[in-house]
Structure formats: structure tokens, C-alpha cells
Design a protein around this motif. Structure first.
Motif, PDB file in Angstrom:
ATOM      1  N   GLY A  60     -66.919  91.785  -1.693  1.00  0.00           N
ATOM      2  CA  GLY A  60     -68.320  91.924  -2.003  1.00  0.00           C
ATOM      3  C   GLY A  60     -68.863  91.941  -3.116  1.00  0.00           C
ATOM      4  N   GLY A  61     -69.049  90.480  -4.112  1.00  0.00           N
ATOM      5  CA  GLY A  61     -69.127  89.853  -4.914  1.00  0.00           C
ATOM      6  C   GLY A  61     -69.072  91.780  -6.412  1.00  0.00           C
ATOM      7  N   TYR A  62     -69.610  91.418  -7.205  1.00  0.00           N
ATOM      8  CA  TYR A  62     -69.129  92.701  -8.226  1.00  0.00           C
ATOM      9  C   TYR A  62     -69.234  93.898  -8.040  1.00  0.00           C
ATOM     10  CZ  TYR A  62     -70.068  94.611 -13.037  1.00  0.00           C
ATOM     11  OH  TYR A  62     -70.136  95.180 -14.039  1.00  0.00           O
ATOM     12  N   SER A  63     -70.237  94.183  -7.572  1.00  0.00           N
ATOM     13  CA  SER A  63     -69.760  96.506  -7.081  1.00  0.00           C
ATOM     14  C   SER A  63     -69.249  96.788  -5.587  1.00  0.00           C
ATOM     15  CB  SER A  63     -71.742  96.250  -6.794  1.00  0.00           C
ATOM     16  OG  SER A  63     -72.618  95.801  -5.971  1.00  0.00           O
ATOM     17  N   GLY A  64     -69.318  95.147  -5.078  1.00  0.00           N
ATOM     18  CA  GLY A  64     -68.341  95.358  -3.576  1.00  0.00           C
ATOM     19  C   GLY A  64     -69.388  95.001  -2.431  1.00  0.00           C
ATOM     20  N   SER A  65     -70.936  95.487  -2.907  1.00  0.00           N
ATOM     21  CA  SER A  65     -71.539  95.506  -1.826  1.00  0.00           C
ATOM     22  C   SER A  65     -72.678  94.376  -1.067  1.00  0.00           C
ATOM     23  CB  SER A  65     -73.002  96.320  -2.209  1.00  0.00           C
ATOM     24  OG  SER A  65     -73.276  96.117  -3.232  1.00  0.00           O
ATOM     25  N   ASP A  66     -72.144  92.977  -1.887  1.00  0.00           N
ATOM     26  CA  ASP A  66     -73.543  91.604  -1.451  1.00  0.00           C
ATOM     27  C   ASP A  66     -72.184  91.202  -0.474  1.00  0.00           C
ATOM     28  OD1 ASP A  66     -73.704  92.260  -3.989  1.00  0.00           O
ATOM     29  OD2 ASP A  66     -72.432  90.264  -4.774  1.00  0.00           O
ATOM     30  N   PRO A  67     -72.652  90.949   0.748  1.00  0.00           N
ATOM     31  CA  PRO A  67     -73.158  90.589   2.205  1.00  0.00           C
ATOM     32  C   PRO A  67     -72.018  89.516   2.154  1.00  0.00           C
ATOM     33  CG  PRO A  67     -75.125  90.387   1.644  1.00  0.00           C
ATOM     34  CD  PRO A  67     -74.840  90.975   0.607  1.00  0.00           C
ATOM     35  N   ILE A  68     -71.262  88.834   1.298  1.00  0.00           N
ATOM     36  CA  ILE A  68     -71.004  87.361   1.340  1.00  0.00           C
ATOM     37  C   ILE A  68     -69.545  87.132   2.229  1.00  0.00           C
ATOM     38  CG2 ILE A  68     -69.245  86.222   0.405  1.00  0.00           C
ATOM     39  CD1 ILE A  68     -70.013  88.192  -2.528  1.00  0.00           C
TER      40      ILE A  68
END
Length: 734
Positions: free
Chosen positions: A642-650
Motif C-alpha cells: 500500500g505504499g508508504y502509509s499502506g493506504s495507496d490503492p496500488i
């Protein structure tokens, strides 16, 4: 005769400047060789960028090019070059910023000297060297120190252009600001009003030519600024990494949203640019007591293994142990702070923290300042997130920020009065007046921004250091000249400025009385008051000691800021949230903060590496904070889903299935309590991805990849903090 002419062209070496530069070098460089990971998020990017031009160009966080860091690449290009020359070390990625800090001191000298004289230039350089937050940032691999240096290069080019009336240098100055944009995006534009105003005041041409040249400069600024973002956004998304901390995989969104307007509005919580509704939905998908924060923050510890709830078929039940950057109030690092203090500095809407978790880069002790971790000078508290105080006109003078940058603002303000008091309608503006307006146009918009902004870190305040330093140097000389003239109301400005600044410094010292010796409070107060009295009594006396009394007042006012500046060396600092803060000796914050050697579970790394059968990724985890140390240590790819914070919608379910089918990944490391912590895919289908992993994995017994014993108290503390992760392996039948 010819020889004498040649000698006259050789510039004289200013011995005072050499001493100031040496002081700056000591403050910026001493003991940086003790640093380890520094800000591991950025150091892992350098590790990745060393491995391919593809990663180098995009500033990829991981060697496989899954996601970028949350900043443009230019600063990291310098860090990567340094690491390529000297090897990847904490000090080698710090070195470009430390040298930039020294360079900024020199540039202040050369910018101030032509119009205000050598004394003003020396004082300005000394003040820049003694600015606490400037030194604190320069001792890390955060990008701000190099950004400020770049903007000072642009200022030097602008000053040169206007002194020589050369248009090409003006275009070059704005182009360099564009380079700064590709270091930290919109923050570089904070100086644009100053550049525009100074150009209009100092360039000698009719308004038509001025307007045309200014339009051309603006075009150059935008062209250079947008060069990298537009190139990246135009490349097919499947051929490049995901743009970290964006919600649409776009650099332009990152620039003008997450790293732009959302800094002012404070709408950064819970992910990059995520709406409140989306944030609330993201929370509703997770069990109670678990955040989606930048390190998989988990309020619940000791809830047991998640196998009893997940429907998995574990090879063995029981706890799982690993590396976690989880924020846990029951950890010994936070035991001194009551849980309710959390509500003073953050809400669930702000759990992302820009990824800057207080226990990261802080030797694992969670402290970033004097006192408890949530106290006013700390990462949070002080009336706002990260100790940045409450928005308002006096915010920079509140306890969370005043010690970082504001010590000499009162004197600089009186100095500006002295500098501008000589403006006459008939004679117009002199070069001194114009340059004073330049520095004010840099300082005032910055002060306004930091007074009202909803989200920033203390180390952003380095942006105010150059104008304060320049105005302090020029202002001191102006006040001294008025004082020496002993005529008119301006002759009283010097003693008044000394008294007012002393009073403010006493307030700052009093607010930190629990972490400093009382001698600082009484010493600065008494000395400042005494020298003020002396200046008043000898105001009309033409004696040599008059100058020395005035000079003594300067050094008295610099004593406390210099001590604050040295605190990162004396007590250590948080590498992710750098600030200069004194601390009583014997506290658990003493010593260099190294980023935490216990961030990597060596048994886990050994197990994952030995069981890798050609997969691209050693393992996947929710966020970059957990992944970063393993990338640095191994040089292998670890997926921050999820990217840095864990919240990116990857991550999507289809993409994950394809990665597994292609045998690119088979291990996943997630928090035990409540399942998968930050959510591998952010709001975009995270629960679906989580459920698929649960249904198609089995738990690797902790006995196979983590020792359950610790040999000393420090390891015990680390062990307790890191005992809430579970390692999952995709079933081989899939």
C-alpha cells in the motif's frame, strides 16, 4: 607595477568567514558517521536507485520498481551519487545535505556583503550556521537542506542579474527554482513572491519589457518544474512504478495535492489525498483498535495469533514474531504517556502522519524531544500534530516551534525598521532597501503559511532560516549605525531590540526549563538585561568600548540558539522528524539516534532469503516503513503493497493473482492482531485482496523464522514491540 596590479585582483580571504564555515561544518558533520539507516524510507530508495537507471530516474522505493517515494528524485540523485562513490552508509546519504547546509552559510555571506558590508555578511552567515532547525535537517537525508541551498543559488543568480542588468541570469534564477520544485515540489515556490518583487523593483527597464521578461521567467519556471512530472505521467503506468502517496498514480496529483494544497488544508490524514469518506470506509474495514497508519499502527498487543479467526490452515498455532514499526502504547517507549494524550495531538483522520512515525529513526524509543513523547516539544502535542502548535498569528512563537527558528525574529523585525527608516521619496529606494524587501518577501509569506497551515513538520521551518539570517546581519549593522549617530528615535532601536529579543529568549528557555539547566534562563536573561542597560547609559559616548558592548549583545543573543543547534550532536535526534531539542542527561534519548539496528529481524531475513526460489520479492508487507530496513540490508525487493502509509490503492486482486501465478512473490508479512493492518491495497479493494491472501496462504510457524528469546533488556524491549507480526506463505498448490 604589473605584479602589484595582479595582487590587487586576488580577493582577500575573510578569516572570520573561515571560522564560521568551520563551525557550520562541525555542527553539520560531526558524528554523522555513527548514523545507520537515517530515514530508512529514503535510504531504501537510494539502495534501489543504485541498482538500475530505471529506479534512479523514478526514485523507486524498492529495487523491483513497484512504487516510488513521495518526493521527486533530484535530491535522491545526489544521495545516490554520493552512495555510489563512498558506498551506501548513513553518512554517505547525509553528506549532500550536510554540505548543502555549509554552502547555505556561505551563500548568505555572499548575498549580503555587496550591499550591506562585510560585518553584516559575517553576522548573517553566523546566524545561518546557528539556526537550530537548519543544522538538525542538514544532519539527515531529508531533502529540505538541499532545497534551501538550491533556492539560495537561485537568489545569487537573481542578485547577479539585477546588479548587472542581465536578462539571461534572471531566466536562470527562475529555472533553478524549477529544479527546487523537483526536489520538494510546491515548497520551492514559497520564494517566488520575493523573486518577482525584487525583479520588479531592481530591473531597469520600461514596464513593457519588464512584463515580457517576467512572463518569460515564469514560462521557464513552469517548463523546468513540470519537465519530470509530465514525462513520468506520460509514460504508460504499467511501464513505471506507482507514484507513491498519490491516489491516482500521478505526479501532478502528488505535487499539487498531497505535497501542495493539502499541506495548507491539513487534509493529508489517512493517506495521500484521501477523502474523509474514503478514510472512514477504510477504518470500517478493519477491526476495532487498529489504525491504517504509516507503520501499520496497532493499538492492540497480545491479542494472539490471527489463525483462530482467519480460516487459515496453519502448520502451527501460536504467536508470531518479526519486525514491526507498530505504534503501541503498551510499549516501554510510550509507557510514560497516558493513552489520552494521543487525542491531544492526533485523530483517526490523521493517522498517516505523512508516514513519519515517532518510533522510526529514533533508536526505537519513540522520543523525538525533551520530556514525554507527546509533550509540547515532541512529535505530537504542543497544541497540534508533531508539536507544531495551534494555527494563529503567534504560532511561530509557541513552544513547539519557537526554539527551532524564532529566537532572533524580534531583533530582525527591529532591524527591518532601522533598514527602512531611511527611505525618502525624493531619493527613492537604494539597493539596501530593495534587498530588504526581497528578504521580507521571502520571510513574511513563509511565516503566514506556517501560521495557518494544517499539516507540516517542524523541519520545514528551515525555509525561514535564510531571510532571518540576512535580515539579522543587515539589521544589526543598520541599528548600530543609528545608535552610534545618537540622533533621533532610531538611535534607541538597538537597545530596545536587544531587550525585546532577550525577553523572548527567556520565555523560550522557561518553556524548556524541565530539560535545561536553570543557569541558561538566568544567565541569558541577566546578561541581556545588563548589556541593554550599558547600551542605554553609554548611548552618546564616543568610546571604543561602545562597539564592543553592542557586539557583546549580539553574542549574548546567539548563545541559546547555538546551544539548541548543538543538541543533535549532544543528545541525538530523530532522523525522520529532525528537530533541535535539549534533553537532560541520563534520559533515554541520549546518544545518536541511529535509525534502529533492531529494525531488521535477522532470523526472518535469513529464512526469507534461504527459501526464495527465484521470486522477485522477498516478501510483501502493508507499508514502506516495515519494508525499508530489509531493502537496505539485503538489496533485494520487498513489496510495500500500500505504499508508504499502506493506504495507496496500488494492489488489485487481479494483479496480485498474476504476481503469484508468475512466481514473483509468495511470502507476506502482516500484523497478527486484526489481520492485515494498513491494508495492502488501500481503499481500492483492500478487503478483497486481504481475504484472498488469507484464503490461499498458510502461516509459517514462528519457530522457523524467529527466535523467541532475547539476551538483554534492550532486545527484550525490541522483542516485545516486534512480537505482533505473522508470516504467511501462499499455498504451493496455487
Amino acid at each position: 607595477m604589473i605584479m602589484n596590479q595582479h595582487r590587487s585582483r586576488i580577493p582577500r580571504v575573510d578569516i572570520a568567514l573561515i571560522f564560521i564555515a568551520v563551525l557550520s561544518a562541525f555542527l553539520n558533520l560531526f558524528n554523522i558517521w555513527k548514523e545507520n539507516y537515517v530515514n530508512a524510507y529514503y535510504t531504501s530508495a537510494v539502495q534501489s536507485m543504485l541498482q538500475s537507471f530505471h529506479n534512479f530516474f523514478y526514485a523507486s522505493f524498492d529495487p523491483a520498481g513497484y512504487v516510488t517515494v513521495d518526493k521527486p528524485p533530484v535530491t535522491f540523485w545526489f544521495q545516490t551519487i554520493s552512495a555510489a562513490i563512498f558506498g551506501l552508509h548513513g553518512w554517505s546519504v547525509i553528506l549532500p545535505q550536510a554540505l548543502a547546509g555549509i554552502g547555505s552559510v556561505l551563500f548568505i555571506y555572499f548575498l549580503v556583503k555587496p550591499s550591506f558590508g562585510t560585518t553584516a555578511a559575517r553576522i548573517g552567515a553566523l546566524v545561518m550556521a546557528c539556526t537550530p532547525i537548519a543544522t538538525a535537517v542538514a544532519r539527515t537525508n531529508n531533502v529540505d537542506s538541499l532545497l534551501v541551498f538550491t533556492l539560495l543559488v537561485a537568489a545569487w543568480m537573481l542578485f547577479r542579474a539585477l546588479r548587472r542588468q542581465q536578462a539571461w541570469w534572471i531566466l536562470g534564477a527562475f529555472a533553478v527554482i524549477g529544479v527546487g520544485f523537483n526536489m520538494k515540489m510546491m515548497q520551492a515556490y514559497m520564494v517566488v513572491p520575493a523573486f518577482g518583487l525584487f525583479y520588479l523593483l531592481a530591473f531597469k527597464a520600461n514596464w513593457k519589457k519588464k512584463s515580457s521578461l517576467l512572463a518569460g521567467a515564469a514560462a521557464v519556471l513552469l517548463l523546468v518544474s513540470m519537465s519530470w512530472p509530465v514525462i513520468v505521467d506520460s509514460i504508460p503506468k504499467e511501464n513505471r512504478p506507482y507514484i507513491g502517496s498519490s491516489q491516482t498514480n500521478s505526479v501532478l496529483e502528488l505535487a499539487f495535492g498531497y505535497n501542495g494544497i493539502q499541506r495548507l488544508t491539513g487534509k493529508n490524514g489517512g493517506g495521500a489525498g484521501k477523502s474523509d469518506g474514503a478514510q472512514n470506509r477504510s477504518f470500517s474495514e478493519r477491526p476495532q483498535g487498529q489504525f491504517e497508519g504509516g507503520a501499520g499502527m496497532n493499538q492492540a498487543q497480545g491479542q494472539g495469533d490471527d489463525s483462530s479467526r482467519s480460516g487459515l490452515s496453519p502448520r502451527e498455532s501460536g504467536g508470531s514474531y518479526g519486525i514491526s514499526q507498530s505504534f503501541n502504547p503498551s510499549d516501554t517507549a510510550y509507557s510514560s504517556s497516558p493513552p489520552q494524550r494521543m487525542s491531544e495531538g492526533m485523530t483517526q483522520d490523521k493517522t498517516e502522519f505523512d508516514g513519519q512515525m515517532p518510533n522510526q529513526g529514533d533508536g526505537g524509543n519513540g522520543r523525538v524531544s525533551g520530556g514525554g513523547p507527546m509533550d509540547g516539544g515532541g512529535a505530537m502535542g504542543g497544541g497540534g500534530m508533531f508539536g507544531t502548535g495551534n494555527p494563529g498569528p503567534l504560532r511561530l512563537f509557541q513552544s513547539g516551534l519557537s526554539g527551532q527558528i524564532s529566537w532572533l525574529i524580534p531583533f530582525a523585525a527591529f532591524g527591518c525598521v532601522g533598514l527602512l527608516a531611511g527611505i525618502r521619496r525624493k531619493t527613492g529606494l537604494t539597493s539596501q532597501h530593495k534587498e530588504t524587501f526581497f528578504w521580507l518577501a521571502w520571510l513574511i509569506p513563509g511565516m503566514i503559511f506556517f501560521s495557518i497551515a494544517g499539516f507540516f513538520h517542524q523541519y520545514y521551518l528551515i525555509m525561514l532560516a535564510p531571510p532571518i539570517a540576512a535580515l539579522m546581519g543587515a539589521g544589526w549593522v543598520a541599528l548600530w549605525k543609528s545608535y552610534k549617530a545618537s540622533a533621533g528615535w532610531t538611535s534607541w532601536l538597538l537597545p530596545i531590540a536587544v531587550l525585546a529579543t532577550t525577553a523572548f529568549e527567556v520565555v523560550v528557555l522557561y518553556e524548556n526549563i524541565t530539560t535545561i539547566h536553570a543557569a541558561w534562563l538566568y544567565g541569558v536573561g541577566a546578561a541581556g538585561l545588563a548589556v541593554t542597560v550599558v547600551l542605554v547609559l553609554i548611548r552618546q559616548k564616543e568610546k571604543p568600548y561602545t562597539y564592543y558592548a553592542a557586539l557583546a549583545s549580539l553574542f549574548i543573543l546567539l548563545a541559546a540558539p547555538l546551544y539548541w543547534t548543538a543538541t543533535p550532536i549532544i543528545y541525538g535526534q530523530n532522523s525522520k522528524l529532525p528537530q533541535a531539542v535539549p534533553q537532560v542527561s541520563g534520559s533515554d534519548r541520549g546518544g545518536m539516534q541511529l535509525g534502529g539496528n533492531d529494525q531488521v529481524n535477522t532470523a526472518l531475513l535469513s529464512y526469507i532469503t534461504s527459501h526464495n526460489t527465484g521470486e522477485t520479492y522477498l516478501f510483501g508487507t502493508t507499508n514502506a516503513t516495515t519494508a525499508a530496513p530489509y531493502i537496505i540490508e539485503s538489496g533485494k525487493a520487498v513489496m510495500a503493497m500500500g505504499g508508504y502509509s499502506g493506504s495507496d490503492p496500488i494492489m488489485t486482486l487481479d494483479r496480485l493473482k498474476q504476481l503469484v501465478a508468475d512466481k514473483q512473490i509468495k511470502y507476506f508479512l502482516f500484523p497478527s492482531s486484526g489481520g492485515f493492518g494498513g491494508g495492502p491495497g488501500g481503499q481500492g479493494g483492500s478487503s478483497e485482496v486481504q481475504q484472498w491472501i488469507k484464503s490461499n496462504s498458510e502461516i509459517v510457524p514462528q519457530s522457523e523464522w524467529q527466535s523467541t528469546t532475547a539476551s538483554n533488556s534492550e532486545n527484550n524491549r525490541s522483542f516485545d514491540r516486534n512480537s505482533n507480526l505473522t508470516l504467511y506463505e501462499i499455498k504451493t498448490s496455487n
